[in-house]
Design a protein around this motif. Structure first.
Motif, mmCIF file in Angstrom:
data_model
loop_
_atom_site.group_PDB
_atom_site.id
_atom_site.type_symbol
_atom_site.label_atom_id
_atom_site.label_comp_id
_atom_site.label_asym_id
_atom_site.label_seq_id
_atom_site.Cartn_x
_atom_site.Cartn_y
_atom_site.Cartn_z
ATOM 1 N N LEU A 1 0.786 -1.102 -6.296
ATOM 2 C CA LEU A 1 0.229 -1.703 -5.188
ATOM 3 C C LEU A 1 -0.574 -2.792 -5.285
ATOM 4 C CD1 LEU A 1 -0.511 1.993 -3.667
ATOM 5 C CD2 LEU A 1 1.670 0.845 -3.576
ATOM 6 N N SER B 1 0.901 -1.106 0.025
ATOM 7 C CA SER B 1 0.161 0.142 -0.095
ATOM 8 C C SER B 1 0.891 1.191 -0.201
ATOM 9 C CB SER B 1 -0.795 -0.041 1.209
ATOM 10 O OG SER B 1 -0.389 -0.037 2.381
ATOM 11 N N GLN B 2 0.227 2.369 -0.064
ATOM 12 C CA GLN B 2 1.077 3.648 -0.181
ATOM 13 C C GLN B 2 2.121 3.797 1.013
ATOM 14 O OE1 GLN B 2 -0.731 7.118 -1.919
ATOM 15 N NE2 GLN B 2 -2.731 6.161 -1.765
ATOM 16 N N GLU C 1 -4.065 -1.784 -1.692
ATOM 17 C CA GLU C 1 -4.380 -0.302 -1.407
ATOM 18 C C GLU C 1 -5.749 -0.183 -1.504
ATOM 19 O OE1 GLU C 1 -2.702 2.124 -0.315
ATOM 20 O OE2 GLU C 1 -4.014 3.753 -0.659
ATOM 21 N N GLY D 1 -8.350 4.841 -1.220
ATOM 22 C CA GLY D 1 -7.041 5.505 -0.725
ATOM 23 C C GLY D 1 -6.328 6.628 -1.677
ATOM 24 N N ARG E 1 -2.115 -1.150 -10.083
ATOM 25 C CA ARG E 1 -2.801 -1.922 -8.826
ATOM 26 C C ARG E 1 -2.438 -3.256 -9.221
ATOM 27 N NH1 ARG E 1 -6.159 0.135 -4.956
ATOM 28 N NH2 ARG E 1 -6.752 2.192 -5.056
ATOM 29 N N TRP F 1 -5.203 6.238 -4.760
ATOM 30 C CA TRP F 1 -4.146 5.724 -5.552
ATOM 31 C C TRP F 1 -4.652 5.970 -7.092
ATOM 32 C CZ3 TRP F 1 0.975 5.338 -5.676
ATOM 33 C CH2 TRP F 1 1.619 4.584 -6.681
#
Ligand SMILES: Cc1cc2nc3c(=O)[nH]c(=O)nc-3n(C[C@H](O)[C@H](O)[C@H](O)COP(=O)(O)OP(=O)(O)OC[C@H]3O[C@@H](n4cnc5c(N)ncnc54)[C@H](O)[C@@H]3O)c2cc1C
Ligand code: FES
Length: 340
Positions: A276, A250-251, A279, A283, A289, A285
């Motif tokens: 990610l 995740s971030q 995440e 979030g 992914r 983002w």
């Protein structure tokens, strides 16, 4: 009156290039280190990593049971043994890669200790003796912890994150391992100004001299050797195509993203692709992914022209090798460093 000398056995290394004498029953790993020859090791001599394999060319005895899980039948037949488990009781001759003769012991002090993420530490070691180090981008060192809370000192491997042009020290990126002896010491005990020692440099992970496009894939502190290589390539004005994939959960597990994106203007044809896998949708983002293997497959469906440089956990590397092979990349062009 004459004093009786303790009996010793002779270890001939590389056909007489170096001959050392050790007490019978001393492990080859310890005996060589005491005599200034530092063999690689990633488990502190506990028969878990296989990094200390050496070829016994004269006087070999059968391997111990502890060695068997790490040696194939052909290796055993060829005289390969684990140096941490081989305890000669008679004279022995071994062969090791010549570059190990240039591995040295270094002393330094912690010039900077910073928390890079919640579980990754950045350490800058300034050398005190000797004051400079020569290495190739991608190599690693073996650092020694101090004993603490009743724990003995241990030796652990860490990739050099700084470039070879910075010869007055080395930067490391260290991820906390739950209940890990070294990493707990580094996070909780070690402070700026403290002394630290290490041996090195070790390892053959490095950028090839070819012009082939490079596919870099790393996770967590696997970025360390990749970052060293990238900084070196900038200095060498490299014009190869480079795609660098960085997998994280995740971030909060991402770091150095800005510095890596900056290389998109510093190198001729470089793209940094962080991805990610866990995440939350909420979030914010907007990047890639998914599992890093799937992100690589999506972005580079035909890898056949590339060379791959992989660094991180053995699980991530094994999964990447499988995907890259399916995407047309021959084994001979896949280079990796497993953080065993
Ligand atoms: C070439 C190379 C380069 C590396 N580079 C880096 C790097 O740049 N950054 C980085 O963060 N890491 C790197 N590593 C990994 C690093 O060397 C350490 O393994 C890691 O930091 C854990 O060390 P530790 O002493 O804290 O953990 P350890 O105390 O060694 O524990 C590690 C794990 O093994 C388990 N364990 C411990 N003892 C035993 C036992 N006897 N039997 C079974 N399981 C056991 C522990 O429970 C734990 O889960 C690298 C490894 C290699 C081989
Ligand atoms: S040092 Fe790890 S197996 Fe020998």
């Amino acid at each position: 009156m004459e004093t009786a000398q303790a009996p010793t056995v002779a270890i001939d290394i590389n056909g007489g290039k170096k001959i050392i004498r050790v007490k019978p029953g001393t492990s080859l790993l310890a005996g060589c280190a005491r005599n200034g020859l530092f063999l690689p090791s990633a488990c502190g001599g506990n028969a878990r990593c296989g990094y200390c394999k050496v070829k016994v060319v004269g006087g070999a005895t059968p391997p111990l049971a502890a060695e068997l899980p790490l040696l194939s039948e052909s290796e055993i037949a060829a005289g390969m043994r684990l140096a941490c488990q081989t305890k000669p009781v008679g004279d022995l001759a071994i062969a090791v890669p010549d570059e190990l003769f240039s591995v040295k012991r270094f002393s330094g002090k912690i010039a900077r200790k910073t928390l890079v993420t919640y579980d990754i530490l950045g350490l800058s070691i300034e050398l005190t003796n000797p004051k400079t180090i020569e290495f190739t981008a991608g190599q690693y060192i073996q650092a020694k912890s101090m004993s603490y809370l009743g724990r003995d000192a241990v030796l652990r491997d860490f990739s050099i994150a700084s470039p070879p042009s910075d010869s007055s020290g080395v930067d490391l990126l260290i991820r906390r391992t739950k209940n890990g002896i070294f990493t707990r010491w580094a996070f909780d005990v070690l402070k700026e100004g403290d002394a630290i020692s290490f041996s090195g440099p070790y390892g053959a992970f490095r950028a090839s001299e070819s012009a082939a496009p490079m596919l870099m894939v790393c996770g967590s502190t696997g970025l360390a050797p990749i970052w060293s290589i990238l900084q070196d390539l900038v200095r060498k004005k490299c014009n190869r195509t480079i795609r660098c994939f960085f997998g994280a959960l995740s971030q909060k597990d991402l770091f150095m993203v800005e510095e890596l994106h900056k290389l998109e203007t510093g190198l001729a044809d470089f793209k940094f692709i962080p991805a990610l896998s866990s995440e939350p949708e909420s979030g914010g983002w907007t990047g890639e992914r998914g599992l890093i293997t799937e992100v690589v497959r999506r972005n580079v469906p035909d890898c056949s022209r590339f060379e791959a440089y992989l660094c991180g956990s053995p699980g991530m590397i094994n999964a990447c090798i499988a995907v890259l092979t399916q995407c047309g990349l021959p084994d001979a062009r896949i280079f990796y460093d497993k953080f065993a």
